[in-house]
Design a protein around this motif. Sequence first.
Motif, PDB file in Angstrom:
ATOM      1  N   VAL A 132       0.834  -1.196   0.000  1.00 11.57           N
ATOM      2  CA  VAL A 132       0.000   0.000   0.000  1.00 11.57           C
ATOM      3  C   VAL A 132       0.873   1.251   0.000  1.00 11.57           C
ATOM      4  CG1 VAL A 132      -1.803   1.248   1.247  1.00 11.57           C
ATOM      5  CG2 VAL A 132      -1.788  -1.251   1.236  1.00 11.57           C
ATOM      6  N   MET A 133       0.476   2.210  -0.803  1.00  9.26           N
ATOM      7  CA  MET A 133       1.194   3.490  -0.826  1.00  9.26           C
ATOM      8  C   MET A 133       1.045   4.189   0.523  1.00  9.26           C
ATOM      9  SD  MET A 133       0.296   5.023  -4.613  1.00  9.26           S
ATOM     10  CE  MET A 133      -1.483   4.813  -4.396  1.00  9.26           C
ATOM     11  N   THR A 134       2.063   4.941   0.894  1.00 11.32           N
ATOM     12  CA  THR A 134       2.043   5.668   2.160  1.00 11.32           C
ATOM     13  C   THR A 134       2.566   7.089   1.948  1.00 11.32           C
ATOM     14  OG1 THR A 134       4.255   4.860   2.722  1.00 11.32           O
ATOM     15  CG2 THR A 134       2.360   3.590   3.549  1.00 11.32           C
ATOM     16  N   GLY A 135       2.404   7.920   2.964  1.00 14.28           N
ATOM     17  CA  GLY A 135       2.973   9.257   2.954  1.00 14.28           C
ATOM     18  C   GLY A 135       2.407  10.132   1.855  1.00 14.28           C
ATOM     19  N   TRP A 136       3.305  10.991   1.333  1.00 13.55           N
ATOM     20  CA  TRP A 136       2.895  11.934   0.304  1.00 13.55           C
ATOM     21  C   TRP A 136       2.453  11.231  -0.971  1.00 13.55           C
ATOM     22  CZ3 TRP A 136       1.653  16.598   1.507  1.00 13.55           C
ATOM     23  CH2 TRP A 136       2.254  17.239   2.588  1.00 13.55           C
ATOM     24  N   GLU A 137       3.036  10.091  -1.244  1.00 13.85           N
ATOM     25  CA  GLU A 137       2.630   9.341  -2.427  1.00 13.85           C
ATOM     26  C   GLU A 137       1.151   8.951  -2.327  1.00 13.85           C
ATOM     27  OE1 GLU A 137       4.007   5.406  -5.020  1.00 13.85           O
ATOM     28  OE2 GLU A 137       4.506   5.570  -2.887  1.00 13.85           O
ATOM     29  N   ALA A 138       0.748   8.451  -1.167  1.00 12.77           N
ATOM     30  CA  ALA A 138      -0.648   8.077  -0.973  1.00 12.77           C
ATOM     31  C   ALA A 138      -1.557   9.299  -1.030  1.00 12.77           C
ATOM     32  CB  ALA A 138      -0.818   7.353   0.360  1.00 12.77           C
ATOM     33  N   ALA A 139      -1.116  10.411  -0.403  1.00 13.57           N
ATOM     34  CA  ALA A 139      -1.928  11.623  -0.407  1.00 13.57           C
ATOM     35  C   ALA A 139      -2.125  12.150  -1.824  1.00 13.57           C
ATOM     36  CB  ALA A 139      -1.280  12.693   0.474  1.00 13.57           C
ATOM     37  N   GLY A 140      -1.040  12.186  -2.612  1.00 19.11           N
ATOM     38  CA  GLY A 140      -1.162  12.660  -3.986  1.00 19.11           C
ATOM     39  C   GLY A 140      -2.062  11.774  -4.824  1.00 19.11           C
ATOM     40  N   ALA A 141      -1.917  10.448  -4.643  1.00 25.54           N
ATOM     41  CA  ALA A 141      -2.758   9.532  -5.397  1.00 25.54           C
ATOM     42  C   ALA A 141      -4.239   9.706  -5.041  1.00 25.54           C
ATOM     43  CB  ALA A 141      -2.321   8.091  -5.138  1.00 25.54           C
ATOM     44  N   CYS A 142      -4.531   9.909  -3.758  1.00 26.60           N
ATOM     45  CA  CYS A 142      -5.931  10.093  -3.339  1.00 26.60           C
ATOM     46  C   CYS A 142      -6.510  11.395  -3.878  1.00 26.60           C
ATOM     47  CB  CYS A 142      -6.026  10.073  -1.812  1.00 26.60           C
ATOM     48  SG  CYS A 142      -5.745   8.445  -1.073  1.00 26.60           S
ATOM     49  N   VAL A 143      -5.693  12.442  -3.871  1.00 27.21           N
ATOM     50  CA  VAL A 143      -6.158  13.720  -4.420  1.00 27.21           C
ATOM     51  C   VAL A 143      -6.471  13.571  -5.905  1.00 27.21           C
ATOM     52  CG1 VAL A 143      -5.483  16.087  -4.970  1.00 27.21           C
ATOM     53  CG2 VAL A 143      -5.014  15.139  -2.700  1.00 27.21           C
ATOM     54  N   PHE A 144      -5.571  12.909  -6.621  1.00 26.27           N
ATOM     55  CA  PHE A 144      -5.812  12.686  -8.047  1.00 26.27           C
ATOM     56  C   PHE A 144      -7.075  11.852  -8.279  1.00 26.27           C
ATOM     57  CE2 PHE A 144      -5.338   9.835 -11.710  1.00 26.27           C
ATOM     58  CZ  PHE A 144      -5.316  10.766 -12.731  1.00 26.27           C
ATOM     59  N   TRP A 145      -7.243  10.788  -7.494  1.00 24.03           N
ATOM     60  CA  TRP A 145      -8.387   9.893  -7.697  1.00 24.03           C
ATOM     61  C   TRP A 145      -9.710  10.563  -7.314  1.00 24.03           C
ATOM     62  CZ3 TRP A 145      -7.656   5.952 -10.680  1.00 24.03           C
ATOM     63  CH2 TRP A 145      -8.601   4.926 -10.766  1.00 24.03           C
ATOM     64  N   SER A 146      -9.630  11.559  -6.435  1.00 24.39           N
ATOM     65  CA  SER A 146     -10.859  12.252  -6.028  1.00 24.39           C
ATOM     66  C   SER A 146     -11.452  13.089  -7.149  1.00 24.39           C
ATOM     67  CB  SER A 146     -10.575  13.159  -4.822  1.00 24.39           C
ATOM     68  OG  SER A 146      -9.745  14.257  -5.197  1.00 24.39           O
ATOM     69  N   LEU A 147     -10.685  13.302  -8.211  1.00 29.47           N
ATOM     70  CA  LEU A 147     -11.203  14.105  -9.325  1.00 29.47           C
ATOM     71  C   LEU A 147     -12.473  13.499  -9.909  1.00 29.47           C
ATOM     72  CD1 LEU A 147      -7.913  15.121 -11.193  1.00 29.47           C
ATOM     73  CD2 LEU A 147      -9.352  16.528  -9.695  1.00 29.47           C
ATOM     74  N   ALA A 148     -12.549  12.159  -9.928  1.00 27.76           N
ATOM     75  CA  ALA A 148     -13.759  11.527 -10.462  1.00 27.76           C
ATOM     76  C   ALA A 148     -14.982  11.925  -9.649  1.00 27.76           C
ATOM     77  CB  ALA A 148     -13.593  10.008 -10.474  1.00 27.76           C
ATOM     78  N   GLY A 149     -14.876  11.857  -8.313  1.00 28.66           N
ATOM     79  CA  GLY A 149     -15.991  12.257  -7.469  1.00 28.66           C
ATOM     80  C   GLY A 149     -16.296  13.735  -7.581  1.00 28.66           C
ATOM     81  N   LEU A 150     -15.252  14.564  -7.686  1.00 27.20           N
ATOM     82  CA  LEU A 150     -15.467  16.002  -7.810  1.00 27.20           C
ATOM     83  C   LEU A 150     -16.136  16.349  -9.134  1.00 27.20           C
ATOM     84  CD1 LEU A 150     -12.105  17.326  -6.322  1.00 27.20           C
ATOM     85  CD2 LEU A 150     -14.368  17.309  -5.240  1.00 27.20           C
ATOM     86  N   VAL A 151     -15.779  15.640 -10.202  1.00 29.93           N
ATOM     87  CA  VAL A 151     -16.449  15.873 -11.489  1.00 29.93           C
ATOM     88  C   VAL A 151     -17.933  15.524 -11.384  1.00 29.93           C
ATOM     89  CG1 VAL A 151     -16.629  15.030 -13.863  1.00 29.93           C
ATOM     90  CG2 VAL A 151     -14.395  15.642 -12.921  1.00 29.93           C
ATOM     91  N   GLY A 152     -18.239  14.390 -10.741  1.00 29.81           N
ATOM     92  CA  GLY A 152     -19.642  14.026 -10.557  1.00 29.81           C
ATOM     93  C   GLY A 152     -20.389  15.063  -9.743  1.00 29.81           C
ATOM     94  N   ALA A 153     -19.798  15.488  -8.618  1.00 28.84           N
ATOM     95  CA  ALA A 153     -20.452  16.495  -7.783  1.00 28.84           C
ATOM     96  C   ALA A 153     -20.596  17.822  -8.523  1.00 28.84           C
ATOM     97  CB  ALA A 153     -19.656  16.690  -6.495  1.00 28.84           C
TER      98      ALA A 153
END
Length: 330
Positions: A132-153
């Motif tokens: 599992v990704m950790t640290g800043w790598e995990a945070a950056g990946a989650c921010v990027f992946w949240s774009l799908a939800g933000l586009v829907g919203a």
Amino acid sequence: MTRSRVLLAAVGAAAVLALALVVSPEFRPVRDTPTVLGVLVLATLIATWPAGKRTLGPVVGAVAVGTLVGVGYWLQNPTIGGGIWSLEQTAVLMVLLALLCRWASPRWVLTVGPAAVVAESLLILQTTGAPVMTGWEAAGACVFWSLAGLVGAGSGLYLRLLDVRRAAAVANARRLQRTRLAADLHDGVAHDVSAMVLQAQAAQVLLGQRAEDVQEVLNRIEADGARALASMQRSIRVLREGEAERPVAQPEYPVVQRVIAEALRNAGKHGDGNGVTLTITNGLPPAAMPRGPGLRYGLSSLADEVTAAGGTFSAGPDGDRWTVRMELPS
């Protein structure tokens, strides 16, 4: 709910789940159950629409919580990545967020929406698998992946904004109709009724005590006209409440109206471009002559309209005459 819509929703849900099983045959309950839940919820909403609008907040919240629980359990013992199951859940949450922000009440949008976006963003950790990704790598990946939800919203909120603008446009159109109706009442009836009352009052002054029977009839005409004007004034006040009044035509005689219209046309064709000045005067009635009641909307409406156009307007007695003067810039 229609049979065709139910059939479409059932077939769609079955196809989506079947595709996931074909691509990733090994079903892992902790990892994949939230996806099954999300697909079934979305299919149920489609099958029951528009009745499903009433339950959007709770059901989207349930899917978001299920996703968070599933990712949390998976993170405790990370194994194979979610693959297509996580991708399908991402798409489901994206659509549910769009529906939520489009149709649910603001309270549900503010409480459930952020939780659903967070749940969707964390799916990237499950999608990539162990380690599992950790640290800043995990945070950056989650921010990027949240774009799908933000586009829907964002899509849902945009459509909601269009609804608000459309409702405001309809309300404005209705207000304009009421304003025009008020002006039409003034133009078509008020002047005639005012003239009727005025003439009845003038006849009473002239008759004196010479014709009691005619006096009684004139009294009734005056009373009826005054009541009609009072009733019309109340109606116009209600129609125009809070609205800008549309200018109403003031000339009482058709010949005068045509002369003024022709003069304005000539000014438009042959004028020097320095603006237009219009002055109309008429004699004031004798002091003993009674005045008919009026609605008092005509001159105020003209003054507002001329001022809005950048001109000046005045109306009032000038010696023994009544003068209306308008000046408009070019």
